[in-house]
Design an enzyme around this catalytic site. Structure first.
Site, PDB file in Angstrom:
ATOM      1  N   ASN A   1      -2.382  71.104  66.641  1.00 24.37           N
ATOM      2  CA  ASN A   1      -1.652  71.654  65.611  1.00 24.37           C
ATOM      3  C   ASN A   1      -2.382  72.791  66.027  1.00 24.37           C
ATOM      4  O   ASN A   1      -0.716  73.956  65.754  1.00 24.37           O
ATOM      5  CB  ASN A   1      -1.817  70.757  64.473  1.00 24.37           C
ATOM      6  CG  ASN A   1      -0.633  69.801  64.281  1.00 24.37           C
ATOM      7  OD1 ASN A   1      -1.248  68.709  63.836  1.00 24.37           O
ATOM      8  ND2 ASN A   1       0.394  69.504  65.721  1.00 24.37           N
TER       9      ASN A   1
ATOM     10  N   ASP B   1       5.422  62.474  60.853  1.00 31.37           N
ATOM     11  CA  ASP B   1       5.925  63.336  61.595  1.00 31.37           C
ATOM     12  C   ASP B   1       7.497  63.987  61.287  1.00 31.37           C
ATOM     13  O   ASP B   1       7.702  62.781  60.299  1.00 31.37           O
ATOM     14  CB  ASP B   1       5.625  63.134  63.043  1.00 31.37           C
ATOM     15  CG  ASP B   1       6.563  63.796  64.086  1.00 31.37           C
ATOM     16  OD1 ASP B   1       6.384  64.760  64.078  1.00 31.37           O
ATOM     17  OD2 ASP B   1       6.239  62.775  65.599  1.00 31.37           O
TER      18      ASP B   1
END
Ligand code: IPE
Ligand code: IPE
Ligand code: MG
Length: 261
Positions: free
Chosen positions: A87, A39
């Site tokens: 996402n 991330d």
């Protein structure tokens, strides 16, 4: 000095911080399976006034480093969270560029995987992966299917809840199991990760304290290690530090320590 085996030469510099960490690792107690939530690519780029995609590009270099470091250290399974079901909520342009980068990665990395006898396996909802990328994934999976020095599991279009729901559907549709025949071991054979041991260590970069729908079933007893650094800045040093910290933990699995008995 003897300790610096061949496999670490040109990878760990003598006298470096990495070497000090390496010395602290007990190779008989390595995690078998490491899972990483990669991330912070976007924030890495924003900090440098660059478009987010530059962060993703830098992130793919960090993937190379992490794969190589795990292979050298002798980690058997490495799962990388590369694209979640959620996402898709990002702008179409970012999503398209992410798949494009992944496609390039696969085109280029196949040689490296073959050279190091690393098997690639995709987990996630394949049907939803863009066909061009899916073709490439299947090509590399096929090329590397017989390798066993390490398995890299790429979590793509992956959602932990979806995985569990899909397992239930498969049990109902494809198995003749009666309810009393279903236990945790049986159930786990219907997950994407069938046959793969649960992660011992879960790493997340960029300081976020959440699991974001990643391997919900499998991380039941994983040790969690979080660094504030963004994914593109992740190096072998982070990995070594995570291993050192992991080995200081006491995994109790609900029991009490031996010394208290
Ligand atoms: C991780 O970085 C890569 C993917 C999720 C594909 P992010 O893109 O989430 O970066 P941040 O969290 O916005 O900084
Ligand atoms: C998790 O990161 C997904 C991947 C690393 C592929 P996100 O950036 O999507 O997670 P949230 O939105 O911060 O929870
Ligand atoms: Mg993020």
């Amino acid at each position: 000095m003897g300790f610096m085996e061949d496999r670490f030469k040109d990878f760990i510099l003598p006298g470096s911080e990495e070497e000090k960490l390496l010395h602290q690792i007990d190779f008989s107690r390595l995690p078998v399976h490491i899972a990483i939530i990669m991330d912070g690519n976007g924030r890495w780029a924003e900090k440098r006034n660059l478009p987010r995609i530059e962060g993703h590009k830098a992130g793919s270099k960090a993937v190379r480093e992490a794969v190589e470091a795990c292979a050298r250290l002798g980690i058997k399974y490495l799962t990388l969270y590369a694209f979640s079901k959620e996402n898709w909520r990002r702008p179409a342009s970012e999503v398209a560029m992410l798949w494009e980068l992944l496609y390039d990665y696969l085109r280029k990395e196949d040689k490296e995987l073959i050279k190091n006898k690393i098997r690639l396996k995709v987990i996630g909802d394949r049907e939803g992966v863009p066909p061009k990328v899916r073709g490439e994934l299947e090509r590399v999976e096929e090329l590397t299917r017989d390798f066993d020095s390490m398995v890299v599991l790429l979590a793509l279009n992956y959602g932990g809840r979806t995985e569990i729901v899909e397992a239930v559907k498969k049990i109902i549709k494809e198995s003749k199991l009666k309810p009393e025949e279903i236990d945790e071991a049986v159930f786990s054979r219907y997950l994407y990760t069938a046959g793969i041991p649960d992660p011992d260590l879960l790493i997340r970069t960029s300081g976020e304290m959440r699991v974001s729908n990643f391997l919900l079933w499998q991380i039941a007893y994983a040790e969690i290690w979080i660094t504030p650094d963004f994914w593109p800045d992740f190096t072998r040093r982070h990995l070594l530090q995570a291993l050192v910290d992991y080995q200081k933990r006491q995994r109790r699995f609900g029991a009490i320590p031996q010394s208290s008995l």
